[in-house]
Design a protein around this motif. Structure first.
Motif, PDB file in Angstrom:
ATOM      1  N   ILE A 176      33.749  31.138  46.178  1.00 31.77           N
ATOM      2  CA  ILE A 176      34.670  30.121  46.697  1.00 31.77           C
ATOM      3  C   ILE A 176      35.825  29.907  45.731  1.00 31.77           C
ATOM      4  CG2 ILE A 176      34.888  27.711  47.436  1.00 31.77           C
ATOM      5  CD1 ILE A 176      31.782  27.864  47.949  1.00 31.77           C
ATOM      6  N   GLY A 177      37.038  30.087  46.240  1.00 33.79           N
ATOM      7  CA  GLY A 177      38.212  29.820  45.409  1.00 33.79           C
ATOM      8  C   GLY A 177      38.741  31.041  44.686  1.00 33.79           C
ATOM      9  N   ALA A 178      38.147  32.223  44.943  1.00 30.45           N
ATOM     10  CA  ALA A 178      38.707  33.472  44.404  1.00 30.45           C
ATOM     11  C   ALA A 178      39.663  34.061  45.439  1.00 30.45           C
ATOM     12  CB  ALA A 178      37.592  34.455  44.077  1.00 30.45           C
ATOM     13  N   LYS A 179      40.347  35.162  45.091  1.00 27.58           N
ATOM     14  CA  LYS A 179      41.279  35.786  46.033  1.00 27.58           C
ATOM     15  C   LYS A 179      40.549  36.179  47.321  1.00 27.58           C
ATOM     16  CE  LYS A 179      44.608  39.580  46.418  1.00 27.58           C
ATOM     17  NZ  LYS A 179      45.232  40.738  45.727  1.00 27.58           N
ATOM     18  N   TYR A 180      39.404  36.843  47.183  1.00 27.31           N
ATOM     19  CA  TYR A 180      38.593  37.188  48.354  1.00 27.31           C
ATOM     20  C   TYR A 180      37.347  36.318  48.345  1.00 27.31           C
ATOM     21  CZ  TYR A 180      41.615  41.260  48.100  1.00 27.31           C
ATOM     22  OH  TYR A 180      42.722  42.075  48.035  1.00 27.31           O
ATOM     23  N   GLU A 181      37.152  35.562  49.412  1.00 26.54           N
ATOM     24  CA  GLU A 181      36.018  34.644  49.459  1.00 26.54           C
ATOM     25  C   GLU A 181      34.870  35.229  50.271  1.00 26.54           C
ATOM     26  OE1 GLU A 181      37.440  30.700  50.594  1.00 26.54           O
ATOM     27  OE2 GLU A 181      37.754  30.405  48.431  1.00 26.54           O
ATOM     28  N   SER A 195      36.944  44.638  42.786  1.00 18.50           N
ATOM     29  CA  SER A 195      38.393  44.441  42.917  1.00 18.50           C
ATOM     30  C   SER A 195      38.780  43.071  43.432  1.00 18.50           C
ATOM     31  CB  SER A 195      39.003  45.525  43.826  1.00 18.50           C
ATOM     32  OG  SER A 195      38.821  46.802  43.245  1.00 18.50           O
ATOM     33  N   ASN A 196      37.979  42.053  43.120  1.00 16.57           N
ATOM     34  CA  ASN A 196      38.390  40.687  43.412  1.00 16.57           C
ATOM     35  C   ASN A 196      39.296  40.200  42.268  1.00 16.57           C
ATOM     36  OD1 ASN A 196      38.566  38.179  44.695  1.00 16.57           O
ATOM     37  ND2 ASN A 196      36.366  38.095  45.100  1.00 16.57           N
ATOM     38  N   GLU A 197      39.939  39.072  42.486  1.00  8.37           N
ATOM     39  CA  GLU A 197      40.829  38.525  41.453  1.00  8.37           C
ATOM     40  C   GLU A 197      40.795  37.006  41.505  1.00  8.37           C
ATOM     41  OE1 GLU A 197      44.861  40.257  41.669  1.00  8.37           O
ATOM     42  OE2 GLU A 197      43.979  41.963  42.721  1.00  8.37           O
ATOM     43  N   PHE A 198      41.237  36.386  40.432  1.00  8.59           N
ATOM     44  CA  PHE A 198      41.473  34.951  40.465  1.00  8.59           C
ATOM     45  C   PHE A 198      42.719  34.685  41.295  1.00  8.59           C
ATOM     46  CE2 PHE A 198      38.767  35.443  36.856  1.00  8.59           C
ATOM     47  CZ  PHE A 198      38.021  34.285  36.815  1.00  8.59           C
ATOM     48  N   LYS A 199      42.771  33.511  41.934  1.00  7.02           N
ATOM     49  CA  LYS A 199      44.021  33.121  42.592  1.00  7.02           C
ATOM     50  C   LYS A 199      45.070  32.856  41.527  1.00  7.02           C
ATOM     51  CE  LYS A 199      42.345  31.088  46.878  1.00  7.02           C
ATOM     52  NZ  LYS A 199      42.077  29.808  47.579  1.00  7.02           N
ATOM     53  N   PRO A 200      46.352  33.143  41.834  1.00 10.49           N
ATOM     54  CA  PRO A 200      47.392  33.077  40.799  1.00 10.49           C
ATOM     55  C   PRO A 200      47.367  31.802  39.952  1.00 10.49           C
ATOM     56  CG  PRO A 200      48.300  33.990  42.803  1.00 10.49           C
ATOM     57  CD  PRO A 200      46.883  33.602  43.122  1.00 10.49           C
ATOM     58  N   ALA A 201      47.224  30.661  40.563  1.00  9.74           N
ATOM     59  CA  ALA A 201      47.369  29.426  39.790  1.00  9.74           C
ATOM     60  C   ALA A 201      46.047  28.884  39.262  1.00  9.74           C
ATOM     61  CB  ALA A 201      48.042  28.366  40.646  1.00  9.74           C
ATOM     62  N   SER A 202      44.942  29.514  39.577  1.00 10.98           N
ATOM     63  CA  SER A 202      43.662  28.889  39.244  1.00 10.98           C
ATOM     64  C   SER A 202      43.004  29.544  38.043  1.00 10.98           C
ATOM     65  CB  SER A 202      42.720  28.952  40.449  1.00 10.98           C
ATOM     66  OG  SER A 202      42.275  30.273  40.646  1.00 10.98           O
ATOM     67  N   SER A 203      42.294  28.750  37.284  1.00  8.02           N
ATOM     68  CA  SER A 203      41.648  29.245  36.073  1.00  8.02           C
ATOM     69  C   SER A 203      40.163  29.503  36.290  1.00  8.02           C
ATOM     70  CB  SER A 203      41.826  28.238  34.940  1.00  8.02           C
ATOM     71  OG  SER A 203      41.213  27.010  35.295  1.00  8.02           O
ATOM     72  N   SER A 204      39.659  29.237  37.498  1.00  8.34           N
ATOM     73  CA  SER A 204      38.241  29.485  37.757  1.00  8.34           C
ATOM     74  C   SER A 204      37.982  29.593  39.248  1.00  8.34           C
ATOM     75  CB  SER A 204      37.377  28.363  37.162  1.00  8.34           C
ATOM     76  OG  SER A 204      37.526  27.173  37.922  1.00  8.34           O
ATOM     77  N   PHE A 205      36.805  30.114  39.598  1.00  5.34           N
ATOM     78  CA  PHE A 205      36.323  30.018  40.972  1.00  5.34           C
ATOM     79  C   PHE A 205      34.839  29.687  40.926  1.00  5.34           C
ATOM     80  CE2 PHE A 205      35.800  34.510  39.921  1.00  5.34           C
ATOM     81  CZ  PHE A 205      34.529  34.793  40.383  1.00  5.34           C
TER      82      PHE A 205
END
Lengths: 228, 228
Positions: A176-181, A195-205
């Motif tokens: 929850i809260g990553a680029k791909y949920e 190949s998932n990523e953090f969302k640009p502005a977020s420091s965690s998921f």
């Protein structure tokens, strides 16, 4: 106390500046551990292990003599035993030395039977309590393990990609809260969600599961200066 | 027809003489396949892929142009899709090209999320029928997959060590006639049984299970001439 261990995997997989990392760790009072040939590699780096574990059957007599002169606690494992050297090391540092956390280098690459033992040893019932206190690091990856529950996964600079790995059957996996949920996912077999990523502005998921051990693989591509 | 595929993993993990192996395979009429950046690596080796699969988003326009000039069948995958490029390649060669077997290079090392996808993709229900027709090869390891049943595991020269890996929960796993045997073993989670060997005089051992995919990892230590 924290611990840092070097296993005997290929040097090509070491993070850059490993000697400096290990030296700094020991200077900060961390327990420096060599596993089998990793003990010799520490000596070659000019570092004296506080603890060495292994059957040492690949070492020459002169190498073993050098190790015995330079290490205060050598624990000889029995080949053809139940625990691998890696498992024995993890149990020793957490039980005998009561460390709070463990960083492992030299665990990746090379022979795949060794590599996969190092990645999957935390699935054994006697190892699960230590899983969340361990990270495995190489030049391109950092691997952390999570028992069932709710976990905030923090961004690590230098590692843009995230893989979520259910190491075994999983119930109610949520990313929850990553680029791909992913929501309420069940599987009877392991899957690497790469190949998932953090969302640009977020420091965690947030990562949760009701059952099944998970790993988070932080990874990065090599750059030109990495000396491929 | 057989197929041989090159993925985009690090060259350091390639077997020795990979170019000669691939060239020989193509000369023998095997299908030569490039996956994503692996297609470009084939061109760099002076080989023209018969089939290229990937989203190619890491290739420059000039590189993609070169590929389009030199490959008769390019299949563009959709990023953020269900199948990874590796899975799409396996399905395409077995379904569209009806090949009998597939050897995969360039699948190991580097980013662990990519590496583990390549090792574990055969657990997906749509991939299991192809598992036994595939081998994954690098400079130190050869990996073969086995669905439940009874299998004779043949010795491979150059690979003295054997790891048996239940990739998922397993029922009634038996390793019979190898140096270390195992009988009627059940596990709810994956285990790598490493550092096994063939008995000195025997050319095979027997591997059986009632449920759960298995892999046999043939491996070897690197020798001095291997250019570590």
């Amino acid at each position: 106390m924290k611990a840092v261990a070097l296993l005997g995997g290929p040097k090509a997989e070491w993070p850059q500046n490993l000697r400096q990392k290990l030296l700094h760790a020991q200077e900060m009072g961390q327990l420096l551990v060599g596993v089998d040939r990793g003990s010799l590699l520490l000596l070659e780096l000019g570092l004296k292990p506080d603890l060495a574990i292994g059957d040492f059957d690949s070492l020459k007599a002169s190498e073993l003599g050098e190790l015995e002169k330079n290490c205060p606690d050598i624990r000889y494992s029995v080949p053809e035993k139940d625990d691998t050297d890696s498992e024995l090391m993890v149990k020793t540092v957490f039980k005998a030395y009561q460390v709070q956390s463990l960083t492992i280098y030299g665990a990746t690459g090379g022979r795949l039977d060794h590599y996969l033992i190092n990645l999957m040893m935390f699935l054994a019932p006697g190892m699960r309590p230590f899983a969340e206190k361990v990270r495995i690091c190489d030049r391109q990856n950092e691997i952390r393990f999570f028992n069932p529950g709710k976990h905030e996964i923090e961004r690590l600079s230098d590692f843009p990609y995230i893989g979520i790995w259910n190491l075994e059957a999983v119930q109610n996996l949520n990313i929850i809260g990553a680029k791909y949920e992913l929501r309420h996912f069940n599987s009877s077999y392991p899957i690497m969600w790469g190949s998932n990523e953090f969302k640009p502005a977020s420091s965690s998921f947030t990562l949760t599961s009701d059952q099944g051990m998970l790993a988070v693989v932080y990874s990065r591509d090599l750059k030109k200066y990495d000396n491929i």
